[in-house]
Design a protein around this motif. Structure first.
Motif, PDB file in Angstrom:
ATOM      1  N   GLU A  74      -7.143   0.525  -3.494  1.00 28.95           N
ATOM      2  CA  GLU A  74      -6.205   0.597  -2.375  1.00 28.95           C
ATOM      3  C   GLU A  74      -4.869   0.019  -2.827  1.00 28.95           C
ATOM      4  O   GLU A  74      -4.825  -1.047  -3.440  1.00 28.95           O
ATOM      5  N   GLU A 121      -0.435  -0.310  -1.681  1.00 29.44           N
ATOM      6  CA  GLU A 121       0.579  -0.105  -0.655  1.00 29.44           C
ATOM      7  C   GLU A 121       1.730   0.668  -1.278  1.00 29.44           C
ATOM      8  O   GLU A 121       2.315   0.251  -2.270  1.00 29.44           O
ATOM      9  N   LYS A 145      -0.698   1.627   3.535  1.00 30.00           N
ATOM     10  CA  LYS A 145      -1.842   1.513   2.628  1.00 30.00           C
ATOM     11  C   LYS A 145      -2.308   2.909   2.241  1.00 30.00           C
ATOM     12  O   LYS A 145      -2.464   3.784   3.095  1.00 30.00           O
ATOM     13  N   MET A 146      -2.513   3.119   0.946  1.00 31.76           N
ATOM     14  CA  MET A 146      -2.936   4.424   0.439  1.00 31.76           C
ATOM     15  C   MET A 146      -4.062   4.241  -0.576  1.00 31.76           C
ATOM     16  O   MET A 146      -4.225   3.171  -1.166  1.00 31.76           O
ATOM     17  N   ARG A 148      -5.416   5.183  -4.156  1.00 32.22           N
ATOM     18  CA  ARG A 148      -4.994   5.681  -5.462  1.00 32.22           C
ATOM     19  C   ARG A 148      -6.254   6.033  -6.220  1.00 32.22           C
ATOM     20  O   ARG A 148      -7.162   5.210  -6.338  1.00 32.22           O
ATOM     21  N   TRP A 185      -2.403  10.028  -4.903  1.00 40.16           N
ATOM     22  CA  TRP A 185      -2.357   9.068  -3.793  1.00 40.16           C
ATOM     23  C   TRP A 185      -2.633   9.811  -2.499  1.00 40.16           C
ATOM     24  O   TRP A 185      -2.113  10.910  -2.274  1.00 40.16           O
ATOM     25  N   TYR A 186      -3.445   9.212  -1.626  1.00 38.90           N
ATOM     26  CA  TYR A 186      -3.772   9.801  -0.326  1.00 38.90           C
ATOM     27  C   TYR A 186      -3.725   8.728   0.748  1.00 38.90           C
ATOM     28  O   TYR A 186      -4.109   7.579   0.506  1.00 38.90           O
ATOM     29  N   GLY A 187      -3.289   9.122   1.939  1.00 37.84           N
ATOM     30  CA  GLY A 187      -3.325   8.226   3.088  1.00 37.84           C
ATOM     31  C   GLY A 187      -4.743   8.095   3.601  1.00 37.84           C
ATOM     32  O   GLY A 187      -5.583   8.983   3.397  1.00 37.84           O
TER      33      GLY A 187
END
Length: 129
Positions: A34, A36, A41-42, A44, A72-74
């Motif tokens: 995780e 930022e 917060k995303m 990785r 990277w994803y939310g």
């Protein structure tokens, strides 16, 4: 867009091995953590690119890690997050290596023509149905 290539060894700085599905449509296996980014917060995930060594006339062999591709994803886009081990991640990302062509060795011929003809005498000339 160019993928981020890294020289960090796996599991440094809080990474863990995982299989991630995004919206149930994309699937990545790699090291994740995780982070930022952009004030949020995303997730990785670094996916390894595995090299294939292929020499002329020899079967292809899967080599080591060539590079890492970072995504990277939310948090809202995650469909599934499964913890796993390094061996599973490497197996999932292993590239397809086509089967090598097998070339049969030449027939054994020891030079005795009379012996070769005697084998043919045992064959029936009548077709079998």
């Amino acid at each position: 867009m160019e993928a981020a290539a890294e020289t960090v060894t796996p599991l440094d700085e809080g990474f863990e091995w995982a299989i991630v599905e995004i919206f149930g449509h994309r699937k990545h296996a790699g090291r994740s953590r995780e982070e930022e980014r952009f004030g949020a917060k995303m997730l990785r995930i670094d996916v390894p690119t595995i090299a294939v060594n292929q020499a002329e006339g020899k079967p292809a062999e899967v080599g080591g890690i060539e590079s890492w591709t970072t995504h990277w994803y939310g948090g809202a886009s995650l469909f599934s997050y499964t913890l796993t081990d390094e061996a599973t991640v490497m197996r999932i990302n292993r590239p397809y290596v086509s089967a090598s062509r097998y070339i049969a060795p030449p027939d054994r011929y020891d030079g005795d023509a009379a012996e070769d003809v005697s084998i043919l005498d045992d064959v029936d000339d009548e077709p079998r149905f």
